[in-house]
Design an enzyme around this catalytic site. Structure first.
Site, PDB file in Angstrom:
ATOM      1  N   ASP A   1       6.670 -32.104   1.947  1.00 51.70           N
ATOM      2  CA  ASP A   1       7.840 -32.475   2.719  1.00 51.70           C
ATOM      3  C   ASP A   1       7.527 -32.055   4.158  1.00 51.70           C
ATOM      4  O   ASP A   1       6.639 -31.241   4.382  1.00 51.70           O
ATOM      5  CB  ASP A   1       9.043 -31.712   2.155  1.00 51.70           C
ATOM      6  CG  ASP A   1      10.219 -31.766   3.082  1.00 51.70           C
ATOM      7  OD1 ASP A   1      10.534 -32.853   3.548  1.00 51.70           O
ATOM      8  OD2 ASP A   1      10.822 -30.711   3.326  1.00 51.70           O
TER       9      ASP A   1
ATOM     10  N   ASP B   1      14.770 -32.637  -1.327  1.00 48.83           N
ATOM     11  CA  ASP B   1      13.521 -32.549  -2.085  1.00 48.83           C
ATOM     12  C   ASP B   1      13.742 -32.121  -3.526  1.00 48.83           C
ATOM     13  O   ASP B   1      12.828 -32.221  -4.345  1.00 48.83           O
ATOM     14  CB  ASP B   1      12.569 -31.524  -1.445  1.00 48.83           C
ATOM     15  CG  ASP B   1      12.203 -31.913  -0.039  1.00 48.83           C
ATOM     16  OD1 ASP B   1      11.863 -33.078   0.166  1.00 48.83           O
ATOM     17  OD2 ASP B   1      12.262 -31.043   0.844  1.00 48.83           O
TER      18      ASP B   1
ATOM     19  N   CYS C   1       3.017   1.627   3.003  1.00 51.26           N
ATOM     20  CA  CYS C   1       4.203   0.772   2.966  1.00 51.26           C
ATOM     21  C   CYS C   1       5.316   1.471   2.199  1.00 51.26           C
ATOM     22  O   CYS C   1       6.475   1.464   2.607  1.00 51.26           O
ATOM     23  CB  CYS C   1       3.912  -0.552   2.268  1.00 51.26           C
ATOM     24  SG  CYS C   1       2.768  -1.601   3.136  1.00 51.26           S
TER      25      CYS C   1
ATOM     26  N   ASP D   1      11.273 -28.046   0.490  1.00 55.77           N
ATOM     27  CA  ASP D   1      12.264 -26.966   0.591  1.00 55.77           C
ATOM     28  C   ASP D   1      13.694 -27.458   0.724  1.00 55.77           C
ATOM     29  O   ASP D   1      14.616 -26.710   0.512  1.00 55.77           O
ATOM     30  CB  ASP D   1      11.937 -26.071   1.794  1.00 55.77           C
ATOM     31  CG  ASP D   1      12.277 -26.746   3.093  1.00 55.77           C
ATOM     32  OD1 ASP D   1      12.050 -27.958   3.194  1.00 55.77           O
ATOM     33  OD2 ASP D   1      12.783 -26.073   3.999  1.00 55.77           O
TER      34      ASP D   1
ATOM     35  N   CYS E   1       0.831  -1.206   0.000  1.00 55.36           N
ATOM     36  CA  CYS E   1       0.000   0.000   0.000  1.00 55.36           C
ATOM     37  C   CYS E   1       0.872   1.264   0.000  1.00 55.36           C
ATOM     38  O   CYS E   1       2.088   1.190   0.086  1.00 55.36           O
ATOM     39  CB  CYS E   1      -0.926   0.013   1.209  1.00 55.36           C
ATOM     40  SG  CYS E   1      -0.041   0.125   2.769  1.00 55.36           S
TER      41      CYS E   1
END
Lengths: 57, 738
Positions: free
Chosen positions: B453, B638, B51, B634, B48
């Protein structure tokens, strides 16, 4: 119908003016951050000087 | 669940309140005159106006910063600041401290995608063709409303003078692609498009020269304009996917601290490392590359590599792998031969093999256009032959063939897919998901099974103390006193539990931390130890991560730990099941923690002790049974599984190899965005198919009219723009809905 000789060039000229303006906005990076520009108009901070980044570019 | 809940703090933006009372900008004080450098920082949660000004004010108040400019579209900030050591950390620290999730980006890797030359060229072509189309349309309206004789010819001539150069400039991409396709003896969308534009201009020019009634200049320009818009939208999606891929590559600045022979320490990029170099790894950092410990004792967390959450003790001589986390003591390690047998290479080979076996996915648009261009060309040709041979009037026949080509030209089709994908990927990005591959979105819509995972994906990877109420207050106070002096993740877990239970640490004397072993202190003349079983003198079965508390090597008290389930994990699984998907858990960790996490997340189908190759095999087995699998993971273990899955996601915190193997990256440290993405992908696929149906329905109605010779330039203009607008509006419904 002679009026066309005046009106057609005028309409083409005005349209061309719009085209040139569009090309200018394109060249000056005005489409790089559309969302940010939309939000920035609500900001209460004012730019007294051009942003430093733009100067360096 | 609404979109606003996708990020923590999206509703109540942390900065919206916090920055109000920030002191005004401190100007340029504190500048040392060091050379300026550009830092790029990714800010996945900004959304926004507050921000923007919050981030810019925070950065402006950091000493040494010359300028900071937020780009909200890319969710990045570009900071020009003095190039002094530690500037990155200072910038990131100030943002993270104010509640903005900030990640460093490698500005060199982003340089390539910064200036979007291709996009600008396309915009310029759109501008020119749009300008020309509007003007020619104005002139054509005069013709349609009854201009005749010389007036009509004048209008046609002016139209020609505008249209010919405009098309020559704007339609170049289509001509170039068509030429390339013809050279390769293929037919793609651009061949009928180019033929239609050429034929329309040629026929119109001929008619104009011979004072004919109909000219299609406006149609040729409008065709070019609409198709360019479609091309530009497709380009936007592709460019944002490409910049996402670059951003993912740049997420982690890959540096290591090298110890020179004279003892000096220097920070160097990983590429500059050579076999035999000595590296220093501080507490809390990841091991940058495979090596053998030469100095120091510590514990390492192997969960990124194996999924196991139990820390391992290491000392001189231990072999460490890249990606492990150093937990308790500073280490020095010597880089080992980077041969074919290092773990990273093995994983890379698995990833490669998995990618090859996955097969290529042909996207909807290319499948549709294959059939389309043949049909269109055949239709136009048959119209020409029919009217030429049967009617005998070849001028009329060419006119009708041109009309058929113009009316069938895939205006709507060219917009149908890119408009939907642009709207969808824009919305995805606002939800905090980076799309690395445009096709991945279509594949996501087909998913029927989700495989998670455990460590770092369903769980946060930070340990919590199990059942603190079981401990006596005295023991707890002793443990807290020792834990307070250590930065070890288990110690911090004890402190958190102690604070929650309202336990104040006991007073111990001369507390010392022994890296890799534990912490020791003195209660009067009695020695109190908290740490590994063999060091504290405790003995017990080790089924899960456990620290032991002993007093004079007696009375061992076990403090057991488990990984923390993400707060949104259970809800995510429930929502996936509600959407009719089957959910499975595939982890490399031991059986007990995997079973417990699976039960708590509500997953019935779980597998423990899965090796990287085992995960790939499990996914390929699912695929062989006809399932389309989404893999979310992650760890390094994996990476191969992510590449083998039909489509894959990785949290932004994942290791490099996994992030580059995954198709989508979840920013914002939450996993429930994967459910939203799945639902969005399904909606997007439905819209694409709707758009195809609309486009074909339009052709089904108009082609017979064109074939019969009733299509005038006016009808062509109305039909073409109406279908394009309908298709675009249908696509745009996707971007706005809440």
């Amino acid at each position: 119908m002679n009026i066309l000789v005046v009106l057609i060039p005028i309409s083409l000229f005005l349209g061309g003016l719009g085209l040139v303006a569009f090309m200018w906005t394109l060249r000056s990076s005005q489409y790089d951050d559309p969302e940010g520009d939309a939000a920035r108009i609500l900001s209460g901070r004012y730019d007294d000087e051009p942003a430093a980044e733009k100067v360096k570019r | 669940m609404s979109d606003t809940a996708a990020f923590p703090g999206t509703g109540g933006c942390p900065a919206c309140v916090a920055v109000q009372d920030l002191p005004p900008r401190q100007g340029v004080e504190g500048q040392t005159g060091a050379p300026l450098r550009r830092f790029e920082i990714s800010l996945p949660t900004i959304h926004c106006a507050a921000c923007i000004s919050g981030v810019e004010q925070i950065l402006d108040s950091v000493p040494g910063v010359a300028a900071a400019r937020v780009n909200l579209t890319l969710k990045r900030v570009s900071v020009t600041a003095e190039d002094v050591p530690g500037m990155d950390d200072q910038l990131l620290g100030s943002l993270n401290g104010r509640g903005f999730e900030a990640r460093p980006l490698d500005s060199a890797a982003l340089e390539a995608t910064r200036t979007d030359a291709e996009g600008r060229k396309l915009l310029a072509r759109i501008g020119v063709s749009g300008f020309a189309a509007m003007n020619v349309m104005l002139l054509s309206i005069a013709v349609w409303s009854g201009a005749s004789d010389t007036t009509r010819d004048l209008m046609h001539w002016i139209s020609a003078a505008i249209a010919l150069p405009a098309v020559a400039f704007s339609a170049q991409p289509f001509f170039a692609n068509a030429l390339r396709a013809l050279r390769g003896r293929r037919l793609d969308m651009d061949v009928p498009i180019s033929t239609a534009i050429f034929l329309a201009l040629g026929v119109s020019l001929w008619e104009t020269m011979h004072s004919g009634r109909h000219a299609f200049f406006d149609a040729a320009l409008m065709l070019t304009f609409f198709l360019l818009v479609g091309r530009y939208l497709a380009h936007l999606t592709r460019a944002s996917a490409r910049s996402a891929a670059a951003e993912v590559a740049a997420l982690e600045v890959r540096m290591a601290e090298r110890v020179a022979p004279d003892g000096r320490r220097e920070t160097v990029p990983l590429d500059a490392l050579r076999e035999g170099d000595i590296l220093a790894v501080p507490v809390g950092a990841r091991i940058p590359t495979d090596g053998v410990v030469t100095e120091g004792r510590s514990e390492i967390d192997p969960s990124m590599l194996t999924g196991e959450t139990m820390p391992e003790a290491v000392g001189p001589g231990s072999l460490l792998h890249a990606g492990m986390m150093n937990l308790s003591g500073p280490l020095q390690l010597r880089i080992e031969a980077l041969g074919e047998e290092t773990l990273l290479k093995q994983i890379a080979r698995l990833v490669e093999a998995a990618e090859q076996s996955r097969g290529r996915y042909a996207n909807l648009a290319s499948r549709a256009s294959q059939y389309y261009s043949h049909t269109v060309n055949l239709l136009a040709l048959s119209a020409l032959l029919f009217w030429g041979l049967v009617g005998g009037d070849w001028r009329l026949a060419i006119n009708i063939a041109a009309a058929v080509l113009i009316i069938t030209c895939p205006c709507a089709l060219g917009l149908a897919v890119p408009a939907v994908l642009t709207a969808a990927s824009g919305r995805l990005f606002r939800q905090g998901v980076l799309l690395k591959d445009g096709d991945a979105f279509e594949r996501l819509a087909q998913v029927d099974t989700v495989v998670f995972d455990k460590t770092g994906t369903l769980t946060t990877g930070t340990p919590t103390l199990i059942d603190p109420a079981r401990l006596s207050r005295d023991d707890f106070a002793l443990a807290a006193a020792l834990a307070r002096e250590s930065a070890h993740p288990l110690s911090r877990a004890i402190m958190r539990a102690a604070e929650a239970a309202g336990i104040s640490p006991a007073s111990l004397e001369s507390i010392t931390e022994h890296p890799g072993l534990g912490t020791e202190g003195w209660l009067g003349s009695r020695r109190v130890r908290l740490g590994r079983a063999e060091w504290t003198g405790a003995a017990g079965e080790v089924e899960r991560t456990t620290a032991w508390l002993t007093i004079d090597n007696r009375k061992a008290v076990a403090l057991a730990f488990e990984d923390t389930l993400r707060p949104e994990a259970r809800e995510t699984v429930t929502r996936l099941k509600d959407a009719g998907l089957s959910v499975a858990l595939l982890s490399g960790d031991a059986e007990v923690p995997v079973r417990e996490m699976a039960e708590r997340a509500g997953i019935a189908d779980w597998t423990a002790h899965a090796t990287p190759a085992g995960k790939v095999a499990a996914l390929q087995d699912l695929a062989a049974r006809g399932h389309k699998v989404l893999m979310v993971g992650d760890g390094l273990n994996d990476a191969a599984a992510l590449a083998a899955a039909h489509v894959s996601m990785s949290p932004a915190s994942a290791v490099d190899a996994s992030r580059s193997a995954a198709d989508l990256i979840l920013l914002g440290n939450r996993i429930d965005t994967c459910v939203d993405s799945l639902r969005l992908a399904r909606v997007a696929r439905r819209r694409i198919i709707e758009n195809f149906v609309l486009a074909f329905a339009y052709n089904f109605v108009t082609v017979p009219i064109a074939f019969a010779g009733y299509v005038t330039p006016l009808i062509a203009a109305i039909a073409m723009s109406a279908s394009s607008i309908i298709v675009s509006l249908n696509a745009m419904r996707l971007g706005r809905q809440k």
